[in-house]
Design an enzyme around this catalytic site. Sequence first.
Site, PDB file in Angstrom:
ATOM      1  N   HIS A 130       0.818  -1.215   0.000  1.00 29.35           N
ATOM      2  CA  HIS A 130       0.000   0.000   0.000  1.00 29.35           C
ATOM      3  C   HIS A 130       0.852   1.265   0.000  1.00 29.35           C
ATOM      4  CE1 HIS A 130       0.337  -0.241   4.529  1.00 29.35           C
ATOM      5  NE2 HIS A 130       0.391   1.074   4.390  1.00 29.35           N
ATOM      6  N   ASP A 163       0.179  -7.639   1.315  1.00 29.39           N
ATOM      7  CA  ASP A 163       0.549  -6.243   1.537  1.00 29.39           C
ATOM      8  C   ASP A 163       2.066  -6.078   1.608  1.00 29.39           C
ATOM      9  OD1 ASP A 163       0.194  -3.540   1.823  1.00 29.39           O
ATOM     10  OD2 ASP A 163      -0.112  -3.613   3.990  1.00 29.39           O
ATOM     11  N   SER A 246       4.650   2.580   7.717  1.00 31.72           N
ATOM     12  CA  SER A 246       4.363   1.405   6.897  1.00 31.72           C
ATOM     13  C   SER A 246       5.599   0.909   6.164  1.00 31.72           C
ATOM     14  CB  SER A 246       3.287   1.742   5.856  1.00 31.72           C
ATOM     15  OG  SER A 246       2.032   1.850   6.443  1.00 31.72           O
TER      16      SER A 246
END
Length: 403
Positions: A130, A163, A246
């Site tokens: 992402h 992910d 992230s």
Amino acid sequence: MDPARRYDPWAAGSPKDQVLQQTGAGVLTDEQRNRRAKRFVLAWALVIALVSGGIGGIIGAYVENGGLGDDVHLPQAAGVPAGRAPGSVAGIAARALPSVVTLHVTGTDQADTGTGFVLDSQGHILTNNHVVAPAGSDGSITVTFSSGDTVKARVVGRDSGYDLAVVQVHGVRGLTPLPLGNSDDVRVGDPVVAIGAPFDLANTVTSGIISAKERPITAGGEKGDGSDVSYVDALQTDAPINPGNSGGPLLDSRAQVIGINSAIRSADGGSDSDGGQAGSIGLGFAIPVNQARRVAEELINEGHATHPVIGVTLDMAYTGDGARIDSKNANGGPAVTRGGPGERAGLKAGDVITDVDGQPVHTAEELIVKIRAHRPGDSLRLTVRRGGTDRDVLLRLGAAEQN
């Protein structure tokens, strides 16, 4: 005789001349008088010293409290050694920071910031899918090292189901890969350190503990068709992570990567990728490194990752306990794929799977998470409820077809 002489207590002379003599004191000799005089002088010297010291202390205290002069000089602690213990947060950060990077991603409609870390000397860098997804097919990705050097990067491979994504940089010398640990060895309560760029504040270091293991979480799903939902059997940590963390490493006390920071639970509820704007409330989730290692290797070597499957369609609307096999698939065909792993294991439509390898599953999402934690070819022992009766079946995982 001089009258004054008769009243001199220190005068020498015959006994008849000693007017002031105490009974029993005897007559003082010259030596005795000298010793008495010395004691008298010493006593007065001591008194003077004590008085002088007291006055000096009072004056010193007055000066120290600002009574004299305008300048104030505050005390400073002694210096500490420049080095830090290897297992301390500072020691872990010192070893890991040169291998952690900040990614700035720009696409047609969106820009994003995330984190990654060096996998090998060939310039491969692991991050979250992402993070790089906004670049699309014609966007740009730049990688900034802790030294401040910035270079362009390209996507080698990415997978929304896990992910995870791998990008690569070229022309950078002296790359130091971060060592990958073993997430199976992690225990609840172990200390951890997270490094990332929360809110674009690069090289931010936070610390905490492992709060829980094997937390089944789902994140993503912005497309609405479920194709971009990630299923993670996550490590939970209270180390503060926020938007921008992230893809960054979660490190153990040996500065080894045990997880990839990917999602947080926000105060407004729900578990989502940390690309949102809610802040940390101490509930962060990381992809276990053992799963990430396999996926990264496949992305580098094949350009895509394999997904293990049991060959059935699950009823995602089922509200009972466990994961129920649907009556048909999305195309109206059988819910149990012909010749697939589920059929070979004897599964049928309507069966409810309640345990995987002795661990309970309460929803279809939890079952998918448990399956995704393995690789194609692994064997699982499933507990299946049919007609009110439980039985165990052994199932060998297959691989999903690549689109």
